[in-house]
Design a protein around this motif. Structure first.
Motif, mmCIF file in Angstrom:
data_model
loop_
_atom_site.group_PDB
_atom_site.id
_atom_site.type_symbol
_atom_site.label_atom_id
_atom_site.label_comp_id
_atom_site.label_asym_id
_atom_site.label_seq_id
_atom_site.Cartn_x
_atom_site.Cartn_y
_atom_site.Cartn_z
ATOM 1 N N GLU A 84 20.863 98.703 16.530
ATOM 2 C CA GLU A 84 21.629 98.182 17.612
ATOM 3 C C GLU A 84 20.570 97.620 18.553
ATOM 4 O O GLU A 84 19.591 98.596 18.909
ATOM 5 N N ARG A 93 23.874 93.746 16.283
ATOM 6 C CA ARG A 93 23.595 94.916 15.520
ATOM 7 C C ARG A 93 23.212 94.293 13.954
ATOM 8 O O ARG A 93 23.876 93.166 13.727
ATOM 9 N N SER A 104 23.148 95.890 10.051
ATOM 10 C CA SER A 104 23.266 97.139 9.068
ATOM 11 C C SER A 104 22.587 96.878 7.794
ATOM 12 O O SER A 104 22.588 95.619 7.234
ATOM 13 N N GLU A 105 22.020 97.770 7.288
ATOM 14 C CA GLU A 105 21.521 97.979 5.848
ATOM 15 C C GLU A 105 22.091 99.041 5.053
ATOM 16 O O GLU A 105 22.119 100.192 5.436
ATOM 17 N N THR A 133 24.636 104.060 5.539
ATOM 18 C CA THR A 133 24.154 102.895 6.124
ATOM 19 C C THR A 133 23.404 103.314 7.401
ATOM 20 O O THR A 133 23.788 104.102 8.095
ATOM 21 N N TYR A 134 22.355 102.525 7.295
ATOM 22 C CA TYR A 134 21.498 102.485 8.542
ATOM 23 C C TYR A 134 21.837 100.831 9.309
ATOM 24 O O TYR A 134 22.018 99.936 8.951
ATOM 25 N N SER A 135 21.978 101.320 10.723
ATOM 26 C CA SER A 135 22.165 100.069 11.368
ATOM 27 C C SER A 135 21.333 100.279 12.805
ATOM 28 O O SER A 135 21.156 101.221 13.432
ATOM 29 N N GLU A 162 25.431 106.417 9.432
ATOM 30 C CA GLU A 162 26.593 106.580 8.915
ATOM 31 C C GLU A 162 26.530 106.976 7.360
ATOM 32 O O GLU A 162 25.962 106.390 6.678
#
Length: 783
Positions: free
Chosen positions: A29, A35, A37-38, A25-27, A130
């Motif tokens: 911020e 935030r 998330s993708e 997961t890319y987030s 993540e």
């Protein structure tokens, strides 16, 4: 290794075919505390480093450029090593997605994914990464302010630019040192300049000039990309400016060719759709290929033998009467060719956004087919039978002879031969007007070549004999032209001596033995200014030699087509079927053997002597007499400048013209000795007054029952036969002594037969020694 392999099932994880499943997961911020998330899904935003064929990611690109390269032969011409093997290099590109092995190791792919910031007005404080259930490697992160997707190139564009000082074109006319970022340079080729006045004229061939100052760049790139041209200094162009309203001095934007248009080529009198050869180009000289054809036609030998042609710079596609092409908005220049009986069509059409169909009408000018004349190309290689049929229909060639052959360890068209089928004949369901038959050209490097046409049954082997170049190293000399010819005749075929006058050796014996039905004049492409003569004067002189010895051998013609620069039917045979016979392959062979033929690169010609046509004889009483030579010449394509009455190889009368398209006449010819008579027509695509454009076969004129016999020519023919015998006795590697005796016997028989004719004519010479000239001839008053 993670795998889902089970007995009988595909191993989708190992090959990379597994879909979905969160890998990471890319987030993003933001400084305001929010935030976004993708999820990073397998085979969507990410993919494994080693994949099987077709397992590309859907939203990620390999971190490697599309690879653009020349064909293997182009690289060779440029003096560099090919980057790909011959077949693969024909593709000219590789995407970077291919799962290939290099040096025995699988390539490891790195993947790029563009994560869109959904809130570009906010300040990003950090990117949080993540991991998920699988191991992920993150190699690099970069950012851009581009509004359009940074990994997506647009469709193909072209632009014409001035060449920078110090830059150079290479040996194949491409500019070196051209690069682009955010995309790929497809090609960078010298621009083509067409003369508008010539395009609008009736000239048979209109070729462009290669520009020394301009280049056409073809590319596919992001609109924010930059183009770099290297020279003494590097010139940089922003694509956004090149494609804008003010592209810059000497810059010519080329409208994209992306409008699908249906083109119909029809006969103006009947409305029938006509297969044809078509060329189109745009306002900057850029070639516009029809759908399914190359943007750059391959001109090399035994490479991509497709339904295409290239004459110097003009490229063509062979098409059915209705086809699709992608055109630009604006002026499009069209050339359509349909053989020798339709005039060349050239026009300029204006294409608008509303254009959907273009209709091009051709009107047949000459109607010799209605009088029983049929055209043929006796010598074609490498094409598939169906492609040969299309090209024959487009070029107005009624009979295409596709020949099996061997070059060393290479064989062509062997599996196309079945010894039975004539493609296109009416009985199996074809149209009956255009035919393709597979025969063979059997060859020896030293003894010569022979074309075996229309025979039935098994393929005649060996295809080549006696070692390289024609056959393989170590092959025995196990056949000869005469042996091949006898076998062809036993199997119901027709024997042709190809591409006269070469090679000159055992062909002489085969002719003397009466095993040859026709002699072929060969021209690869008469419209090319540099490749070869029109109707070869050397080939004609060789044929004259046999006519001077009384051998009634008709002329035929073949293109020896082996590459796209060769023009199928560029030189062709016309034969008169006669007696109302329908066109079948057997009837065509019979017509050729009857002898009323002519060969041509444009004008159509017929002749008779006292009403007697070629292939037949006129008998005069002792002392001779006067005969009337009647002739007619018509042309729809190439103007002619003279008509010559040929007697025994020399000009008896010449009638000159100022580039006319039609003429006919009669000439009273006094004949006092045995003669043969034919008509020769001069005309040239390149403006050479010496070029021969057409030639009829001959009418033999006997005097008191005696036919022509020229001792000079007999001795030269004997020398050729002696040369063939010498080769068998010395260098020819036969399997055993019996094989050598068998091959030698044919040649000895021919030698003795012609030798005795010399003696009966009262001429004697040294036996077993090449003549070296006339000094060895004795006992003939003229010598």
């Amino acid at each position: 290794t993670v795998t889902d392999y089970a007995e009988g099932l595909a191993d989708t994880l190992l090959t990379g075919d597994e879909l979905g499943g969160r890998v990471a997961t890319y987030s993003l911020e933001y400084s305001d505390g929010t935030r976004h998330s993708e999820p990073i899904l397998r085979r969507f935003q990410i993919q494994q480093t080693r994949i099987g064929w077709s397992a590309s990611a859907f939203a990620a690109m390999p971190a490697s450029d599309v690879e653009i390269f020349s064909t293997a032969s182009e690289a060779f011409d440029c003096g560099r090593m090919p980057r790909k093997t011959a077949g693969r290099s024909e593709t000219r590109q590789i995407s970077g997605r291919e799962a290939q092995a290099v040096g025995g190791k699988d390539l490891e792919l790195r993947w790029m994914y563009a994560l869109e910031n959904p809130f570009p007005d906010k300040t990003v404080s950090r990117l949080v990464f993540e991991g998920g259930r699988e191991r992920v490697v993150l190699y690099a992160i970069s950012s851009t302010r581009l509004r359009e997707h940074p990994l997506r190139a647009r469709t193909r564009r072209k632009v014409r630019l001035p060449v920078p000082a110090g830059a150079r074109f290479n040996e194949i006319g491409e500019l070196e040192g051209v690069q682009i970022d955010l995309g790929s340079v497809i090609s960078a080729r010298r621009a083509l300049d067409y003369d508008q006045s010539r395009w609008d004229s009736a000239q048979a061939v209109v070729e462009p000039e290669l520009s020394d100052t301009d280049v056409v760049i073809e590319y596919a790139a992001h609109p924010s990309g930059r183009l770099y041209l290297s020279g003494a200094e590097t010139v940089v162009y922003d694509l956004s400016e090149l494609e804008g309203p003010d592209p810059g001095e000497n810059v010519v934007p080329i409208p994209p060719a992306n409008l699908p248009v249906r083109v119909e080529i029809v006969d103006a009198d009947t409305g029938e759709l006509l297969p044809a050869r078509v060329h189109m180009h745009g306002v900057a000289g850029e070639y516009l290929p029809t759908r399914g054809h190359h943007r750059k036609v391959n001109p090399y030998w035994f490479e991509d033998n497709y339904g295409e042609h290239i004459n110097v710079q003009n490229q063509y596609g062979y098409v059915e009467g209705s086809f699709e092409v992608e055109l630009p908005i604006g002026s499009v220049f069209v050339e359509v060719l349909k053989g020798f009986e339709y005039p060349t069509h050239r026009s300029i059409v204006e294409v608008t956004s509303e254009t959907r169909v273009l209709r091009i009408e051709l009107r047949r000018l000459l109607h010799w087919r209605e009088s029983g004349w049929v055209s043929a190309d006796t010598h074609v290689h490498f094409l598939s039978p169906s492609t040969a049929l299309l090209e024959g229909r487009a070029e107005g060639i009624n009979v295409v002879n596709l020949l099996v052959a061997q070059w060393g360890e290479m064989f062509s068209n062997v599996t196309d031969f079945d010894g039975a089928t004539t493609l296109g004949e009416a009985e199996p369901g074809g149209g009956g007007e255009f035919l393709v038959r597979v025969g063979s050209e059997n060859r020896s490097q030293v003894l010569g070549h022979i074309s075996l046409l229309g025979y039935s049954g098994s393929l005649i082997h060996p295809l080549s004999t006696g070692g390289p170049t024609e056959s393989a190293i170590g092959d025995a000399l196990e056949s000869s032209l005469s042996v091949w010819a006898r076998q062809c005749i036993r199997q119901g075929g027709m024997v042709v001596i190809p591409h006269s006058p070469h090679p000159q050796a055992e062909r002489a014996a085969t002719i003397v033995l009466g095993l040859v039905h026709a002699i072929e004049m060969k021209v690869h492409n008469p419209r090319h200014p540099e490749t070869d003569h029109h109707v070869s004067p050397y080939g004609l002189a060789d044929w004259y030699k046999y006519l001077n010895l009384g051998y009634e051998i008709p002329l035929v013609a073949g293109s020896d087509k082996m590459r796209a620069t060769d023009l199928l039917g560029g030189i062709r045979t016309y034969a008169l079927l006669g007696d109302g016979r329908e066109l079948t392959y057997d009837n065509w062979m019979r017509a050729v053997q009857d002898g009323n033929t002519f060969v041509t690169v444009g004008p159509l010609v017929s002749m008779s002597v006292n009403g007697v046509v070629p292939g037949r004889s006129v008998d005069l009483p002792a002392g001779g007499g006067t005969v009337t030579v009647s002739w007619k010449v018509e042309s729809a394509v190439l103007p002619f400048t003279s008509v010559e009455i040929i007697r025994n190889g020399t000009v008896a009368e010449e009638i000159r013209f100022a580039d006319v398209m039609r003429a006919e006449g009669e000439y009273e010819l006094r004949v006092t000795e045995p003669s043969w008579v034919a008509v020769r027509v001069r005309g040239s695509y390149r403006g050479d007054p010496h070029d021969v454009a057409a030639h009829t076969s001959a009418v033999q004129v006997s005097v008191d029952g005696v036919r022509t016999f020229a001792p000079h020519d007999a001795v030269r023919v004997l020398d050729q036969i002696l040369g063939a015998i010498t080769y068998v006795d010395t260098l020819g590697a036969t399997r055993d002594a019996a094989s050598a005796r068998r091959l030698r016997a044919e040649m000895e028989t021919a030698y003795n037969r012609l030798h005795q004719r010399l003696h009966r004519a009262g001429v004697f010479h040294d036996h077993g020694t090449p003549s070296g000239g006339d000094q060895v001839l004795r006992g003939h008053p003229e010598l």
